[in-house]
Motif scaffolding. Structure first.
Motif, PDB file in Angstrom:
ATOM      1  N   VAL A 123      27.671 -38.498 -26.327  1.00  0.00           N
ATOM      2  CA  VAL A 123      26.850 -39.534 -25.710  1.00  0.00           C
ATOM      3  C   VAL A 123      26.246 -39.036 -24.409  1.00  0.00           C
ATOM      4  CG1 VAL A 123      28.318 -41.338 -26.702  1.00  0.00           C
ATOM      5  CG2 VAL A 123      28.712 -40.595 -24.347  1.00  0.00           C
ATOM      6  N   VAL A 124      25.147 -39.662 -24.024  1.00  0.00           N
ATOM      7  CA  VAL A 124      24.587 -39.490 -22.691  1.00  0.00           C
ATOM      8  C   VAL A 124      25.218 -40.551 -21.800  1.00  0.00           C
ATOM      9  CG1 VAL A 124      22.515 -39.571 -21.247  1.00  0.00           C
ATOM     10  CG2 VAL A 124      22.390 -38.613 -23.570  1.00  0.00           C
ATOM     11  N   VAL A 125      25.896 -40.128 -20.762  1.00  0.00           N
ATOM     12  CA  VAL A 125      26.431 -41.085 -19.797  1.00  0.00           C
ATOM     13  C   VAL A 125      25.329 -41.382 -18.790  1.00  0.00           C
ATOM     14  CG1 VAL A 125      28.166 -41.485 -18.008  1.00  0.00           C
ATOM     15  CG2 VAL A 125      28.785 -40.253 -20.105  1.00  0.00           C
ATOM     16  N   MET A 126      25.026 -42.664 -18.597  1.00  0.00           N
ATOM     17  CA  MET A 126      23.943 -43.051 -17.692  1.00  0.00           C
ATOM     18  C   MET A 126      24.479 -43.969 -16.593  1.00  0.00           C
ATOM     19  SD  MET A 126      21.815 -45.826 -19.982  1.00  0.00           S
ATOM     20  CE  MET A 126      22.663 -46.997 -21.041  1.00  0.00           C
ATOM     21  N   ASP A 127      23.663 -44.127 -15.560  1.00  0.00           N
ATOM     22  CA  ASP A 127      24.042 -44.992 -14.446  1.00  0.00           C
ATOM     23  C   ASP A 127      23.591 -46.432 -14.731  1.00  0.00           C
ATOM     24  OD1 ASP A 127      21.332 -45.277 -13.844  1.00  0.00           O
ATOM     25  OD2 ASP A 127      21.388 -43.993 -12.079  1.00  0.00           O
ATOM     26  N   PRO A 128      23.812 -47.367 -13.807  1.00  0.00           N
ATOM     27  CA  PRO A 128      23.430 -48.763 -14.084  1.00  0.00           C
ATOM     28  C   PRO A 128      21.947 -48.963 -14.348  1.00  0.00           C
ATOM     29  CG  PRO A 128      24.931 -48.658 -12.216  1.00  0.00           C
ATOM     30  CD  PRO A 128      24.557 -47.251 -12.539  1.00  0.00           C
ATOM     31  N   TYR A 129      21.105 -48.056 -13.843  1.00  0.00           N
ATOM     32  CA  TYR A 129      19.654 -48.219 -13.979  1.00  0.00           C
ATOM     33  C   TYR A 129      19.072 -47.490 -15.188  1.00  0.00           C
ATOM     34  CZ  TYR A 129      20.409 -49.700  -9.168  1.00  0.00           C
ATOM     35  OH  TYR A 129      20.883 -50.326  -8.040  1.00  0.00           O
ATOM     36  N   GLY A 130      19.923 -46.852 -15.987  1.00  0.00           N
ATOM     37  CA  GLY A 130      19.447 -46.161 -17.182  1.00  0.00           C
ATOM     38  C   GLY A 130      19.061 -44.723 -16.955  1.00  0.00           C
ATOM     39  N   SER A 131      19.406 -44.160 -15.794  1.00  0.00           N
ATOM     40  CA  SER A 131      19.124 -42.747 -15.518  1.00  0.00           C
ATOM     41  C   SER A 131      20.308 -41.908 -15.996  1.00  0.00           C
ATOM     42  CB  SER A 131      18.911 -42.535 -14.015  1.00  0.00           C
ATOM     43  OG  SER A 131      18.663 -41.167 -13.727  1.00  0.00           O
ATOM     44  N   PRO A 132      20.054 -40.820 -16.733  1.00  0.00           N
ATOM     45  CA  PRO A 132      21.166 -40.030 -17.289  1.00  0.00           C
ATOM     46  C   PRO A 132      21.937 -39.283 -16.216  1.00  0.00           C
ATOM     47  CG  PRO A 132      19.069 -38.937 -17.699  1.00  0.00           C
ATOM     48  CD  PRO A 132      18.738 -40.286 -17.118  1.00  0.00           C
ATOM     49  N   SER A 133      23.245 -39.187 -16.426  1.00  0.00           N
ATOM     50  CA  SER A 133      24.098 -38.405 -15.538  1.00  0.00           C
ATOM     51  C   SER A 133      24.487 -37.082 -16.186  1.00  0.00           C
ATOM     52  CB  SER A 133      25.359 -39.204 -15.168  1.00  0.00           C
ATOM     53  OG  SER A 133      25.041 -40.368 -14.445  1.00  0.00           O
ATOM     54  N   TYR A 134      25.025 -37.143 -17.413  1.00  0.00           N
ATOM     55  CA  TYR A 134      25.406 -35.922 -18.122  1.00  0.00           C
ATOM     56  C   TYR A 134      25.625 -36.246 -19.595  1.00  0.00           C
ATOM     57  CZ  TYR A 134      30.174 -37.786 -17.726  1.00  0.00           C
ATOM     58  OH  TYR A 134      31.290 -38.589 -17.788  1.00  0.00           O
ATOM     59  N   ILE A 135      25.702 -35.203 -20.418  1.00  0.00           N
ATOM     60  CA  ILE A 135      26.016 -35.340 -21.841  1.00  0.00           C
ATOM     61  C   ILE A 135      27.464 -34.929 -22.043  1.00  0.00           C
ATOM     62  CG2 ILE A 135      25.504 -34.521 -24.176  1.00  0.00           C
ATOM     63  CD1 ILE A 135      22.631 -34.038 -23.272  1.00  0.00           C
ATOM     64  N   ALA A 272      20.379 -38.527 -10.561  1.00  0.00           N
ATOM     65  CA  ALA A 272      19.034 -39.095 -10.716  1.00  0.00           C
ATOM     66  C   ALA A 272      17.977 -38.144 -10.166  1.00  0.00           C
ATOM     67  CB  ALA A 272      18.956 -40.446 -10.006  1.00  0.00           C
ATOM     68  N   LEU A 273      18.264 -37.503  -9.044  1.00  0.00           N
ATOM     69  CA  LEU A 273      17.331 -36.515  -8.491  1.00  0.00           C
ATOM     70  C   LEU A 273      17.146 -35.353  -9.462  1.00  0.00           C
ATOM     71  CD1 LEU A 273      18.373 -36.332  -4.732  1.00  0.00           C
ATOM     72  CD2 LEU A 273      16.183 -37.136  -5.636  1.00  0.00           C
ATOM     73  N   LYS A 274      18.236 -34.888 -10.041  1.00  0.00           N
ATOM     74  CA  LYS A 274      18.180 -33.773 -10.990  1.00  0.00           C
ATOM     75  C   LYS A 274      17.264 -34.098 -12.169  1.00  0.00           C
ATOM     76  CE  LYS A 274      21.106 -31.114 -14.155  1.00  0.00           C
ATOM     77  NZ  LYS A 274      22.489 -30.924 -14.678  1.00  0.00           N
ATOM     78  N   HIS A 275      17.272 -35.363 -12.595  1.00  0.00           N
ATOM     79  CA  HIS A 275      16.470 -35.761 -13.749  1.00  0.00           C
ATOM     80  C   HIS A 275      15.115 -36.336 -13.353  1.00  0.00           C
ATOM     81  CE1 HIS A 275      20.492 -35.558 -15.664  1.00  0.00           C
ATOM     82  NE2 HIS A 275      19.795 -35.149 -16.696  1.00  0.00           N
ATOM     83  N   GLY A 276      14.782 -36.237 -12.076  1.00  0.00           N
ATOM     84  CA  GLY A 276      13.453 -36.647 -11.636  1.00  0.00           C
ATOM     85  C   GLY A 276      13.270 -38.128 -11.436  1.00  0.00           C
ATOM     86  N   ASP A 311       6.070 -40.286  -7.408  1.00  0.00           N
ATOM     87  CA  ASP A 311       4.866 -40.590  -8.180  1.00  0.00           C
ATOM     88  C   ASP A 311       5.116 -40.627  -9.687  1.00  0.00           C
ATOM     89  OD1 ASP A 311       3.464 -40.730  -5.844  1.00  0.00           O
ATOM     90  OD2 ASP A 311       2.737 -38.669  -5.946  1.00  0.00           O
ATOM     91  N   THR A 312       6.102 -39.867 -10.150  1.00  0.00           N
ATOM     92  CA  THR A 312       6.352 -39.789 -11.586  1.00  0.00           C
ATOM     93  C   THR A 312       7.798 -40.149 -11.897  1.00  0.00           C
ATOM     94  OG1 THR A 312       6.906 -37.437 -11.438  1.00  0.00           O
ATOM     95  CG2 THR A 312       4.618 -37.993 -11.889  1.00  0.00           C
ATOM     96  N   LYS A 313       8.018 -40.631 -13.118  1.00  0.00           N
ATOM     97  CA  LYS A 313       9.366 -40.919 -13.577  1.00  0.00           C
ATOM     98  C   LYS A 313       9.914 -39.723 -14.321  1.00  0.00           C
ATOM     99  CE  LYS A 313       8.817 -45.901 -14.171  1.00  0.00           C
ATOM    100  NZ  LYS A 313       8.453 -46.914 -15.157  1.00  0.00           N
ATOM    101  N   GLY A 314      11.207 -39.534 -14.209  1.00  0.00           N
ATOM    102  CA  GLY A 314      11.856 -38.471 -14.945  1.00  0.00           C
ATOM    103  C   GLY A 314      12.400 -38.988 -16.267  1.00  0.00           C
ATOM    104  N   GLN A 315      13.477 -38.370 -16.742  1.00  0.00           N
ATOM    105  CA  GLN A 315      14.039 -38.719 -18.030  1.00  0.00           C
ATOM    106  C   GLN A 315      14.812 -40.024 -17.969  1.00  0.00           C
ATOM    107  OE1 GLN A 315      17.066 -36.053 -19.360  1.00  0.00           O
ATOM    108  NE2 GLN A 315      17.295 -37.017 -21.364  1.00  0.00           N
TER     109      GLN A 315
END
Length: 322
Positions: A123-135, A272-276, A311-315
């Motif tokens: 699974v992809v573990v994500m934070d409360p806002y839906g941004s991925p943390s790690y697989i 979140a920074l790592k994933h943009g 300016d842009t969203k990441g993954q």
């Protein structure tokens, strides 16, 4: 005349999850495999969850809502098992997300592997806002999964929201047992189903697993560690006995630990920074400073997050910000 039984019954117990359940339902409705029913049991929610469920049930006839007073997760899961009409039962908790081809890949695997009774995935573990943390690096084979189940891996050996099993197997073992509290009921269920056939996890992440401050891990488990330790040992002793195996003399309980809130915010912020996902990183940075105002690491995250362009969203999970 009743419609033909679907191949998959998706089961979702919900309780006060209005913040996430709409996105969870949309992810299920977006599946490439279409022959399913979505059974949602509202366990006495007191927030806006019932209104959200009613809105979606009016939009798609595959959705069936069961509403009643609060009885707890074990009763909810067993009622959902009883309501399944499908050959396969797919679990999906109300705050987790299934990728579009999850059901397609899991049905194909189970159809071609009749010895497999229960299938999960990484699974992809994500934070409360839906941004991925790690697989995650979940074990893939039955032997490795059962070794974890019989040791300290607990129910995490297969993530509940990635699980698809043969409905007949779930019923044959009697579903979930009410004597076990939150967390142990999954572990105990897996150990009993594993006696009927093989388990497997698919290597690709088919579920996004959400972690947040109000998750059960924080609000229930950490308050009842002693009770859970006793229950975990009881579950494992019973499983070893059923298999004719000696219980390990050196077994010890390894509790789940949650970092302090400021530390958790920093971990999520850097991921979140790592994933943009700059906007998400800034939210976590503000939280880190709020809960750890005298920590240099909190201010470092805040400075870094606000220096980056937003300016842009990441993954993110598909449609996470619709």
């Amino acid at each position: 005349m009743e419609a033909a039984a679907p191949i998959v019954s998706v089961v979702m117990p919900v309780y006060n999850t209005a913040a996430y359940v709409a996105q969870t339902i949309e992810a299920i409705l977006a599946q490439t495999f279409r022959d399913f029913e979505l059974l949602i049991l509202d366990d006495g929610s007191t927030d806006d969850t019932p209104a959200v469920l009613k809105r979606y049930a009016a939009l798609d006839s595959r959705i069936r809502i069961i509403s009643r007073e609060n009885k707890g997760i074990v009763a909810s899961r067993n009622e959902l098992i009883a309501a399944c009409r499908g050959k396969y039962m797919a679990a999906n908790d109300a705050d987790d997300l299934s990728v579009p081809d999850r059901f397609e890949k899991q049905v194909a695997y189970l159809e071609s592997h009749p010895e497999c009774v229960l299938l999960g995935s990484r699974v992809v573990v994500m934070d409360p806002y839906g941004s991925p943390s790690y697989i995650t690096d979940h074990k893939l084979t039955h032997e490795d999964i059962e070794k974890q189940l019989l040791g300290n891996g607990g129910g995490w050996a297969v993530v509940q929201s990635s699980m698809m099993c043969r409905t007949e197997a779930a019923r044959k073992v009697g579903g979930y047992r009410g004597e076990h509290p939150v967390f142990s009921e999954d572990h105990d269920f897996y150990l009993r189903v594993a006696e009927l056939g093989k388990f497997a996890n698919l290597p690709e992440p088919l579920t996004w697993y959400r972690r947040h401050y109000s998750s059960t891990t924080r609000t229930y488990y950490l308050e009842k560690v002693k009770r859970h330790a006793e229950t975990r040992e009881k579950v494992l002793r019973e499983a070893h006995q059923r298999r004719g195996l000696p219980f390990p003399a050196d077994w010890t309980f390894s509790p789940i630990t949650a970092p302090p809130r400021d530390e958790q915010a920093r971990l999520w912020g850097w991921a979140a920074l790592k994933h943009g996902n700059i906007a998400v990183a800034r939210k976590h940075a503000k939280s880190a400073v709020r809960y750890g105002p005298f920590k240099l690491a909190s201010w470092k995250l805040l400075l870094t997050a606000f220096r980056r362009s937003a300016d842009t969203k990441g993954q993110v999970f598909p449609n996470a910000y619709r």
